[in-house]
Write a protein that holds these residues in place. Structure first.
Motif, PDB file in Angstrom:
ATOM      1  N   ASP A  52     -24.624 -22.896   9.854  1.00  0.00           N
ATOM      2  CA  ASP A  52     -24.592 -24.261  10.705  1.00  0.00           C
ATOM      3  C   ASP A  52     -25.526 -25.154   9.948  1.00  0.00           C
ATOM      4  N   ASP A  53     -24.667 -26.058   9.434  1.00  0.00           N
ATOM      5  CA  ASP A  53     -24.970 -27.297   8.613  1.00  0.00           C
ATOM      6  C   ASP A  53     -25.719 -28.073   9.448  1.00  0.00           C
ATOM      7  N   ASP A  54     -25.374 -28.468  10.623  1.00  0.00           N
ATOM      8  CA  ASP A  54     -26.079 -29.611  11.571  1.00  0.00           C
ATOM      9  C   ASP A  54     -27.323 -28.576  11.915  1.00  0.00           C
ATOM     10  N   PHE A  55     -27.421 -27.480  12.057  1.00  0.00           N
ATOM     11  CA  PHE A  55     -28.889 -26.862  12.337  1.00  0.00           C
ATOM     12  C   PHE A  55     -29.769 -27.009  11.329  1.00  0.00           C
ATOM     13  N   ALA A  56     -29.143 -26.622  10.349  1.00  0.00           N
ATOM     14  CA  ALA A  56     -29.991 -26.816   9.062  1.00  0.00           C
ATOM     15  C   ALA A  56     -30.436 -28.228   8.938  1.00  0.00           C
ATOM     16  N   ALA A  57     -29.904 -29.270   8.972  1.00  0.00           N
ATOM     17  CA  ALA A  57     -30.334 -30.782   8.782  1.00  0.00           C
ATOM     18  C   ALA A  57     -31.365 -31.033   9.908  1.00  0.00           C
TER      19      ALA A  57
END
Length: 122
Positions: A52-57
């Protein structure tokens, strides 16, 4: 926004929509089963964990905010200590100045004669 007796309001918060679809116990149990099965398959290696790229950011931003809050806390503690020291120094200076003005420049004696010491007014 409605008035206090408006049936569409509940303590100044809009009331739930009576026509909305409610998620029942069956839905919630199925979602729990689905999440548990996915977690189990990921832990056994049968499935890859979804990224989950959004979560990582977002998580990186949260961690950076936590780091900055720690620095702000440390700087605030240093600032409070410096302010306390400054206040103590100012109080000490004020006491010395008051003592100096009470004694007068001539060593506690007035220059006009007369036995009483006079206080100078600033």
């Amino acid at each position: 926004l409605g008035y206090p007796n408006d049936p569409g309001m509940n303590a100044r918060v809009p009331a739930e929509d009576p026509n909305a679809i409610k998620k029942g116990m069956t839905y919630k149990l199925e979602a729990l089963r689905r999440r548990t099965e996915q977690a189990l398959l990921v832990s056994m290696g049968a499935r890859a964990k979804r990224s989950d790229d959004d979560f990582a950011a977002l998580w990186a931003r949260v961690q950076r905010q936590e780091q900055l809050m720690g620095k702000i806390h440390q700087d605030g503690a240093r600032y409070a200590k410096a302010m306390a020291e400054m206040s103590a120094a100012a109080k000490s200076m004020a006491c010395h100045i008051a003592e100096l003005t009470e004694e007068g420049i001539g060593g506690g004696r007035s220059e006009g004669g007369g036995g009483s010491s006079s206080h100078s007014s600033l």
